[in-house]
Design a protein around this motif. Structure first.
Motif, short mmCIF file in Angstrom:
data_model
loop_
_atom_site.label_atom_id
_atom_site.label_comp_id
_atom_site.label_asym_id
_atom_site.label_seq_id
_atom_site.Cartn_x
_atom_site.Cartn_y
_atom_site.Cartn_z
N LEU A 70 0.83 -1.21 0.00
CA LEU A 70 0.00 0.00 0.00
C LEU A 70 0.86 1.26 0.00
CD1 LEU A 70 -2.73 -1.09 2.61
CD2 LEU A 70 -2.80 -1.30 0.11
N GLY A 71 1.72 1.42 1.01
CA GLY A 71 2.45 2.67 1.20
C GLY A 71 3.49 2.96 0.14
N ARG A 72 4.11 1.94 -0.44
CA ARG A 72 5.13 2.16 -1.47
C ARG A 72 4.58 1.96 -2.89
NH1 ARG A 72 10.19 2.45 1.14
NH2 ARG A 72 10.19 1.51 3.22
N SER A 73 3.28 1.87 -3.01
CA SER A 73 2.68 1.72 -4.33
C SER A 73 2.83 3.01 -5.13
CB SER A 73 1.19 1.39 -4.19
OG SER A 73 0.48 2.48 -3.62
N ARG A 74 2.75 2.88 -6.45
CA ARG A 74 2.84 4.08 -7.30
C ARG A 74 1.71 5.04 -6.98
NH1 ARG A 74 2.84 8.16 -9.08
NH2 ARG A 74 3.60 9.01 -11.05
N ALA A 75 0.53 4.51 -6.67
CA ALA A 75 -0.62 5.37 -6.38
C ALA A 75 -0.39 6.18 -5.12
CB ALA A 75 -1.88 4.52 -6.26
N PHE A 76 -0.02 5.53 -4.02
CA PHE A 76 0.11 6.27 -2.76
C PHE A 76 1.33 7.18 -2.77
CE2 PHE A 76 1.25 7.02 1.66
CZ PHE A 76 0.03 7.46 2.17
N THR A 77 2.43 6.77 -3.39
CA THR A 77 3.60 7.65 -3.41
C THR A 77 3.30 8.93 -4.20
OG1 THR A 77 4.56 6.50 -5.32
CG2 THR A 77 5.27 5.79 -3.12
N GLY A 78 2.40 8.86 -5.19
CA GLY A 78 1.99 10.07 -5.89
C GLY A 78 1.31 11.04 -4.95
N PHE A 79 0.44 10.53 -4.10
CA PHE A 79 -0.22 11.37 -3.10
C PHE A 79 0.81 11.92 -2.12
CE2 PHE A 79 -1.70 11.45 1.30
CZ PHE A 79 -2.64 12.46 1.23
N LEU A 80 1.73 11.07 -1.63
CA LEU A 80 2.73 11.51 -0.65
C LEU A 80 3.66 12.56 -1.25
CD1 LEU A 80 3.97 11.22 2.15
CD2 LEU A 80 5.28 9.26 1.30
N PHE A 81 3.99 12.43 -2.51
CA PHE A 81 4.81 13.43 -3.20
C PHE A 81 4.17 14.82 -3.09
CE2 PHE A 81 5.57 15.79 -7.20
CZ PHE A 81 6.94 15.95 -7.13
N ASP A 82 2.88 14.89 -3.36
CA ASP A 82 2.18 16.18 -3.28
C ASP A 82 2.16 16.71 -1.85
OD1 ASP A 82 1.66 16.24 -6.00
OD2 ASP A 82 -0.30 15.27 -5.79
N ARG A 83 1.92 15.85 -0.88
CA ARG A 83 1.87 16.30 0.52
C ARG A 83 3.24 16.77 1.01
NH1 ARG A 83 -0.26 18.61 2.67
NH2 ARG A 83 -0.42 17.83 4.81
N MET A 84 4.31 16.12 0.55
CA MET A 84 5.64 16.58 0.95
C MET A 84 5.95 17.95 0.39
SD MET A 84 8.12 13.25 1.08
CE MET A 84 9.49 14.29 1.57
N ARG A 85 5.52 18.21 -0.82
CA ARG A 85 5.70 19.56 -1.37
C ARG A 85 4.91 20.58 -0.58
NH1 ARG A 85 5.02 19.63 -7.75
NH2 ARG A 85 3.03 18.64 -7.20
N ASP A 86 3.72 20.19 -0.11
CA ASP A 86 2.91 21.10 0.70
C ASP A 86 3.60 21.41 2.03
OD1 ASP A 86 0.93 21.03 -1.24
OD2 ASP A 86 -0.27 19.51 -0.18
N VAL A 87 4.17 20.40 2.67
CA VAL A 87 4.74 20.56 4.00
C VAL A 87 6.14 21.14 3.98
CG1 VAL A 87 5.50 19.30 6.07
CG2 VAL A 87 3.32 18.72 4.98
N PHE A 88 6.97 20.67 3.04
CA PHE A 88 8.38 21.06 3.02
C PHE A 88 8.75 22.03 1.90
CE2 PHE A 88 8.31 16.68 4.80
CZ PHE A 88 8.77 16.98 6.07
N GLY A 89 7.84 22.25 0.98
CA GLY A 89 8.16 23.09 -0.18
C GLY A 89 8.84 22.32 -1.28
N SER A 90 9.29 21.12 -0.98
CA SER A 90 9.93 20.25 -1.95
C SER A 90 9.82 18.81 -1.46
CB SER A 90 11.40 20.61 -2.13
OG SER A 90 12.10 19.59 -2.85
N ALA A 91 9.70 17.88 -2.40
CA ALA A 91 9.66 16.47 -2.02
C ALA A 91 11.03 15.83 -2.15
CB ALA A 91 8.65 15.72 -2.89
N GLY A 92 12.04 16.60 -2.59
CA GLY A 92 13.37 16.05 -2.75
C GLY A 92 13.56 15.28 -4.03
N ALA A 93 12.56 15.34 -4.91
CA ALA A 93 12.63 14.66 -6.21
C ALA A 93 11.94 15.53 -7.24
CB ALA A 93 11.96 13.30 -6.14
#
Length: 492
Positions: A297-320
């Motif tokens: 679940l957590g490392r799936s392409r679907a969920f990592t796409g969501f996490l990518f967006d949330r990291m940009r929201d929280v940190f300003g960058s997802a590091g990728a």
């Protein structure tokens, strides 16, 4: 009251005392002052003396002799299965040995943490020698002439044997090694995340992720520890994680992993609380929940796409650079030192190393003084990299310091179970990928709650998986999943 009623009332008190012991362990790893270690060891030893006396009380034998299991319903019969097994094991152990193990492992845990921080194996070895000596004594008492390692393994995966685990690992090893060689030779090297990710942001996002995966904050909390873990059951289930401001994935995926454990405990039917059924049925089944939450679940392409967006929201960058690069970074295959940070291709090889070494330690084929060299030699053979320091090698895991011999193979057994559950889950929840892309896990977690978690200890371990999946657990679905996922990621 019937003998069964009297036994269950007594058992509820014993379960409550065991929860108190667990809370002391949680406190030791999260809040306890460093200078309190010696006192805590005495407290743990005293409480274990009380617990051992209760578990071997003569009344237990009388109640067990008076109860006709066949006259009970399915829940009663399951309770009796657990209690009879526990009583048989407890009565084989001298009270002094149980208390000494509790005292020594409590002290050893603190010394391990000091040694790990200082990269000083010599500081830890005297305590580890004492732990291994006591675990060999315990194994001999429990085995009653049988296999020493099997006697300890039975604490974590009832009914499993070291021989069966070794045979399963033999079947898995060739496909894992071949997959690793194809991936490492593919000429692709996804970049790790880069940037600075402040602790406050990591903990904030970890809280959100935990809630999205169903963790109930009314009955839990998140803290930091050297080694992430879950503690408790029923209405008090606590988790920990760890933070590295240069590498946030360790924090996020440790949190998801522990949430898998915690949701198992939180979602057990309330009627089972305070009874032997009020806990996960085995560590293999427990790991199936943490691993399917973390990986499928957590490392799936679907969920990592969501996490990518949330990291940009929280940190300003997802590091990728983009969601695809982020997915590749989350699933990057590399021969790292740390088991808890290992990719899915290498993870089981880490477990196989520990399984072989601890089995040799208990059987006496390997001594503690030779453990570091044996570890380093095996690691370089299996991973092609020389261990650079003890905290990246033999000192990285807390398990041996606290006497958890027989625990490690359940990690890979959990992966095998998770592979089976994932196959059934994909069929049962056809819109899973679309929901995960939105950060919604309810379809998956509801299915797992209904088919695995709610049962607690009602069924035997393999039976839980077979009832959920419709087929007997085996390593095939896991290996097929790994081949498909990493074959696509690396073009092999």
């Amino acid at each position: 009251m019937t003998a069964y009623d009297e036994l269950m009332a007594y058992q509820r008190e014993t379960e409550a005392l065991a929860e108190i012991a667990g809370r002391l362990g949680w406190d030791q790893e999260t809040m306890m002052p460093r200078g309190a270690a010696a006192q805590r060891a005495e407290e743990m030893g005293a409480l274990e003396t009380v617990l051992h006396a209760r578990r071997t009380d003569a009344r237990m034998g009388d109640w067990l002799a008076a109860i006709d299991d066949a006259a009970l319903d399915a829940v009663g019969q399951a309770n009796m299965r657990h209690i009879r097994r526990s009583y048989a094991r407890a009565t084989r152990l001298p009270e002094t040995l149980s208390a000494e193990l509790a005292r020594v492992t409590s002290r050893a845990q603190g010394i391990w943490a000091e040694a790990r921080q200082a990269d000083d194996v010599a500081h830890f070895l005297p305590m580890l020698r004492e732990v291994v000596r006591l675990k060999r004594e315990e194994a001999a008492a429990l085995a009653d002439g049988g296999d020493l390692y099997d006697a300890l393994l039975d604490d974590y995966e009832p009914g499993a044997t070291g021989g069966e685990i070794a045979a399963m690992f033999d079947r898995m090893r060739d496909r894992l090694v071949m997959l690793r060689e194809r991936v490492m030779g593919a000429g692709r090297a996804p970049a790790a995340l880069s940037g600075h990710f402040p602790e406050a942001g990591q903990m904030k996002l970890s809280h959100e992720i935990a809630e999205r995966f169903g963790y109930d904050w009314r009955h839990g909390r998140l803290d930091k520890s050297v080694h992430p873990f879950t503690s408790g059951s029923g209405t008090d289930v606590r988790i920990t994680t760890r933070v590295d401001e240069g590498e946030p994935l360790g924090c996020f995926y440790s949190t998801i992993h522990e949430v898998g454990h915690a949701c198992y405990e939180q979602n057990i039917a309330p009627a089972y609380h305070g009874t032997p059924l009020g806990h996960g049925v085995s560590m293999g089944v427990h790991e199936s929940q943490s691993r399917i939450y973390e990986n499928q679940l957590g490392r799936s392409r679907a969920f990592t796409g969501f996490l990518f967006d949330r990291m940009r929201d929280v940190f300003g960058s997802a590091g990728a650079a983009d969601a695809d690069a982020f997915y590749a970074a989350v699933n990057r295959v590399h021969a790292g030192f740390i088991r808890t940070e290992a990719d899915e291709v290498h993870y089981n090889l880490h477990v196989m190393l520990r399984f072989d070494l601890e089995r040799q330690l208990i059987e006496g084929a390997l001594e503690v003084d030779d453990l570091e060299s044996a570890w380093n030699e095996r690691f370089e053979h299996d991973f092609g990299v020389a261990v650079d320091r003890p905290s990246n090698g033999v000192l990285q895991d807390v398990h041996w310091s606290v006497g958890l011999f027989g625990y490690f193979p359940t990690y890979s057994l959990g992966n095998v179970y998770a592979g089976c559950l994932n196959l059934a889950l994909q069929a049962a929840v056809p819109d899973l990928e679309a929901e995960l892309a939105k950060g919604h896990t309810q379809g998956a977690t509801a299915w797992l709650r209904e088919n695995v978690q709610g049962h607690g200890g009602l069924y035997r371990p393999a039976e839980v998986i077979e009832r959920a999946c419709g087929f007997a657990p085996n390593e095939g679905p896991l290996l097929d999943y790994l081949d498909a996922k990493f074959g696509a990621l690396y073009g092999v």
